[in-house]
Design an enzyme around this catalytic site. Structure first.
Site, mmCIF file in Angstrom:
data_model
loop_
_atom_site.group_PDB
_atom_site.id
_atom_site.type_symbol
_atom_site.label_atom_id
_atom_site.label_comp_id
_atom_site.label_asym_id
_atom_site.label_seq_id
_atom_site.Cartn_x
_atom_site.Cartn_y
_atom_site.Cartn_z
ATOM 1 N N HIS A 310 46.529 4.650 -38.063
ATOM 2 C CA HIS A 310 47.600 4.867 -39.254
ATOM 3 C C HIS A 310 47.859 3.276 -39.395
ATOM 4 O O HIS A 310 47.352 2.594 -40.686
ATOM 5 C CB HIS A 310 48.926 5.421 -39.327
ATOM 6 C CG HIS A 310 50.162 4.976 -40.336
ATOM 7 N ND1 HIS A 310 50.648 6.177 -40.955
ATOM 8 C CD2 HIS A 310 50.267 4.358 -40.368
ATOM 9 C CE1 HIS A 310 51.531 5.495 -41.795
ATOM 10 N NE2 HIS A 310 52.004 4.729 -41.844
ATOM 11 N N GLU A 311 48.072 2.952 -38.792
ATOM 12 C CA GLU A 311 48.363 1.168 -38.915
ATOM 13 C C GLU A 311 46.377 1.094 -39.097
ATOM 14 O O GLU A 311 46.972 -0.457 -40.136
ATOM 15 C CB GLU A 311 48.730 0.886 -36.942
ATOM 16 C CG GLU A 311 50.243 1.344 -36.681
ATOM 17 C CD GLU A 311 51.193 1.598 -38.046
ATOM 18 O OE1 GLU A 311 51.850 0.997 -38.666
ATOM 19 O OE2 GLU A 311 52.198 2.471 -38.049
#
Length: 879
Positions: A310-311
């Site tokens: 996600h990051e």
């Protein structure tokens, strides 16, 4: 006094920041100086920027060789610093200089203090401090004066002056480290790309870093490290493997090189969020980065992979291209959530990540069925509005809608549009419609019309499928729980939900089975009621083929049963269970239909995600039926789970992914049988696996064949992580004071972050009132503020002692408000959704009406409305 519209005036724009900070970890303070290169676009004698919780020592502007002292005025009510100049700045270039100091706070936002303990030279624990940043959404202004709005991008040159023995990291690579002769080093980092202030980051402390892994990249090798507290290096390899794979995957998917010059993944002991996408310096909770694959469960490993992915997805979608204002944060987070699952699916296809995502999507459906839901995108005015964007509707509903769109457009055409969007807007800022325009150009589909309907109104549709002569009819209506609670619907489907009442363009892929078993597929965009002429009456119909649509499906009971027996793909089976349960909560189906579906699907189900949903429904019925009917609920759990446990245990020793999935399901079934199922056999086995408790059988409602000494056929000689975690939950659910103390001791001395969190949260499950009270006190006295709200959330959801937890929250409300981050309170209060007692529900609603939270008021309203749904469903099931 500045205006209060929460947007800065713009006679000047930032171009580059030269920021120097010197934190004092012992005193929990910092001093700093910032030089901001400005473009003066309109002559002005006033410069207005953001600052809060800072003391300004001096401020001046240099322009055309002149030095202009500024008169600073802080306006904390609007978090601004106004600098009055003796002369007007002419159009062109200027430099703003500000010297300031501040405090390293303990609220986990801005520039704050974290700590950890580690053994000292004599073996005794020593506390170590570090300084950490968390600037999203509007907290960079707490660390340095800045233009703290996302479209005011600039480059950042950061210098940190720190004690020589400390590690310091920031967004860009370190270019020099020079001793200052006073025990400190002056560390200078390379300039960043133009980026928003909320992405600036720095971490200082007695930390360690892994060796650099050079990841092959389009623009050259990408240096990758994990930064961690001392002694945790052994827990970093999995994160490095995930990130290595992800960086290569994202460069290929996006068609653009990684936009930074390195990647540091930083484990932070105290962190309010899960992780934060600071360019090149991504910060994480330890439990979401540091992990031992040999002792973690599959969901724990996947959660680490998901968060890392996600990051890293944000490095392009969010950091390189950024929303213009906070109303667009949903797209940043929704797309990153979509990409996290896509990347995890690439990393470990055997995990079937998209089926597992169904569990997260369930929470979005649950909130979006309320009258108090909101549109995915809404107007953001204040900083509190921006904080309110970070919820299940932004992340999980947003990602679900993006996934539905990708399935409708086709993966390749969708990716082409994403690539075009990123290339066109690289280093800039966008509105949501810019992405729809790029996708329309790449696909020729009416993307903006479709997506506007999905993101600009709250709620979601219920697609009703009905038999017709030689075919079927389809129509849609808004799905909502309020029809079952007796609450008033929002007038005209508007109000807080923001719904236009115009329905949704629903992309349907309808699969039907003919009398001879032949399958037929029809595709349509359901705007208006439609009839499909099939030439026959189908045996069953699946209107959400693939299971990726963000809508409920309502089928006649006969088709529901036939579809359950059809053994469709895992995500479709998951959706069938999910939709049927939602219909029960809405008062449209009865318990008998739900139990029949459970029996049908449990007969040969082997997918872990589907089993988690089946177990969730059984647990839901147990909760709603209440204590007086627990023997009935326990019998249901045993009917559903006992045959399956023997079946999946037989496959648990298979090699590779097949065995892993069987072991995962075994853990789900053991937890269900030992808690809801009240199985003496399972409870004894759980005590054996964990080494906790003496006689955990409890009052039996049946006799177990084989006696206490028998070893169950499903119990392996060596426990695996899934079984160990399940056994802990079983033991915790019947723990007396002594067993509870044993769990607490293991929490205090856990060897991994996952083991620590497992044991901490298990403390809230004890039925012993005294032990439960100790858990509540620990939440305020010893548990880290990043975890305490979630411990109390679990306590509030306790089926028997939730009322005691609420009394504790009421009594200590002011202390909770002072100690916990403001954005954590709505998350803590999610526990009230499980309340079934109308008297307690009324007490909770009345108290929160008199004690509103600082942020997340609408999220709290959603919890209260969902609590009313639970109360109403419990009343129906008790009749």
């Amino acid at each position: 006094m500045p205006d209060t519209d929460h947007r800065l005036p713009r006679p000047v724009l930032p171009v580059r920041y030269e920021l120097e900070l010197a934190p004092d970890l012992d005193a929990a303070t910092f001093r700093g100086e910032v030089t901001i290169e400005l473009e003066v676009v309109e002559p002005t004698d006033t410069v207005t920027l953001h600052a809060v919780d800072l003391r300004i020592d001096a401020a001046w502007v240099t322009v055309d060789g002149r030095h202009l002292d500024a008169s600073p005025e802080l306006h904390p009510e609007v978090e601004r610093l106004v600098l009055q100049l003796p002369d007007r700045l002419p159009k062109g270039q200027a430099e703003l200089h500000v010297r300031f100091d501040g405090v390293l706070n303990d609220q986990l936002v801005g520039f704050y203090r974290s700590s950890f303990t580690a053994p000292g030279p004599d073996g005794a624990d020593v506390e170590h401090a570090l300084a950490v940043t968390q600037f999203e959404s509007t907290h960079a202004r707490r660390a340095f004066p800045c233009f703290d709005e996302p479209d005011l991008k600039a480059t950042f040159g950061i210098t940190l002056v720190v004690p020589g023995h400390l590690l310091a990291v920031s967004n860009a690579a370190e270019v020099s480290r020079r001793p200052q002769g006073d025990g400190t080093d002056r560390i200078t980092f390379a300039d960043t790309i133009p980026m928003s202030t909320y992405l600036v980051a720095f971490v200082v402390g007695p930390l360690e870093a892994t060796a650099v892994r050079e990841v092959p990249g389009v623009g050259g090798p990408i240096p990758l490290r994990v930064v961690h507290p001392p002694g945790r290096g052994r827990l970093c390899d999995f994160a490095l493997d995930v990130a290595d794979t992800a960086l290569r995957f994202f460069e290929d998917y996006y068609g653009l090189p990684y936009p930074g010059d390195k990647v540091d993944l930083v484990a932070v002991p105290d962190f309010a969020f899960g992780a934060m996408e600071n360019l090149g310096c991504i910060t994480f909770r330890e439990v979401l980065l540091l992990v031992d694959p040999d002792t973690a469960t599959q969901p724990e490993l996947q959660r680490v992979a998901d968060v890392i992915n996600h990051e890293l997805a944000h490095m392009w979608f969010g950091d390189l291209v950024t929303m213009r204002w906070w109303n667009g944060i949903w797209l940043n987070e929704a797309f990153a959530t979509f990409m996290e699952v896509t990347a995890t699916d690439h990393f470990r296809p055997d995990w079937d990540a998209w089926t597992g995502f169904g569990l997260l999507r369930s929470a979005a459906f649950d909130t979006d069925a309320l009258d108090s839901t909101r549109p995915i995108e809404f107007e953001v005015v204040t900083p509190a509005d921006a904080e309110a964007m970070f919820d299940v509707l932004t992340y999980e509903k947003g990602a679900s809608v993006v996934r539905m769109l990708e399935r409708y457009l086709g993966p390749e055409a969708f990716r082409d549009g994403i690539r075009a969007y990123l290339r066109r807007h690289a280093l800039g800022n966008t509105e949501t419609a810019d992405l729809w325009d790029a996708l329309e150009a790449s696909t020729g589909e009416p993307v903006r019309r479709i997506m506007d309907a999905w993101i600009l109104q709250g709620g979601h549709p219920r697609v009703v499928v009905e038999p017709r002569a030689n075919g079927l009819a389809l129509r849609q209506e808004r799905f909502r729980y309020s029809s079952a609670t007796g609450s008033a619907e929002a007038p005209g489907d508007a109000g807080r939900s923001g719904s236009t009442g115009n329905g949704w363009p629903v992309p349907l892929v309808v699969t039907s089975s003919g009398p001879d078993g032949t399958l037929r597929t029809d595709r349509l965009l359901l705007d208006e009621p439609a009839v499909l002429d099939l030439g026959h009456t189908p045996r069953w119909v699946q209107a959400n083929t693939g299971g990726d649509g963000f809508f409920r499906t309502s089928l006649p009971a006969a088709w529901t049963g036939a579809l359950g027996a059809a053994r469709r793909p895992a995500l479709e089976r998951f959706v069938l269970v999910e939709d049927t349960w939602a219909e029960l909560l809405a008062g449209r189906v009865g318990v008998a239909e739900v139990e029949a579906l459970l029996a049908e699907m449990a007969a040969d189900e082997a997918d872990p995600a589907v089993w988690r949903r089946l177990a969730g429904v059984v647990r839901g019925l147990w909760l709603l039926r209440g204590p007086d009917r627990r023997p009935t609920s326990a019998a249901l759990a045993r009917r559903v789970a006992e045959p399956a446990l023997l079946r999946v245990a037989a496959g648990a020793d298979e090699p590779g992914a097949a065995g892993e999935r069987h072991r995962d399901v075994r853990g789900v079934l053991v937890e269900l049988l030992g808690t809801v199922g009240a199985s003496d056999e399972v409870r004894r086995a759980a005590a054996r696996v964990t080494g906790l408790g003496t006689d955990l059988a409890g009052p039996a409602d049946r006799s177990d064949a084989g006696g206490a000494a028998a070893t169950p056929a499903w119990l392996p000689g060596t426990a695996d992580p899934a079984l160990t975690a399940a056994a802990l939950d079983v033991v915790a659910s019947v723990a007396d004071g002594a067993t509870h103390a044993g769990i607490e001791e293991r929490w205090r001395h856990a060897g991994t972050p996952q083991d620590e969190v497992r044991h901490l949260y298990a403390l809230a499950d004890t039925p012993d009132p005294a032990a439960f009270g100790r858990t509540l006190r620990l939440a305020l006295e010893e548990v880290r503020t990043q975890n305490a709200p979630y411990l109390l959330r679990r306590a509030l959801a306790h089926p028997d002692l939730g009322g005691a937890a609420w009394s504790f929250v009421e009594e200590h409300w002011s202390v909770i408000g002072e100690r916990f981050p403001a954005n954590a309170l709505p998350r803590m209060l999610e526990g009230v959704r499980s309340v079934t007692d109308p008297g307690l529900a009324g007490r909770i609603s009345g108290f929160l009406a008199d004690h509103p939270t600082e942020v997340g008021a609408q999220v709290v309203d959603q919890h209260l409305e969902r609590m009313a749904v639970t109360v109403a469903a419990a009343a129906r099931l008790s009749r």
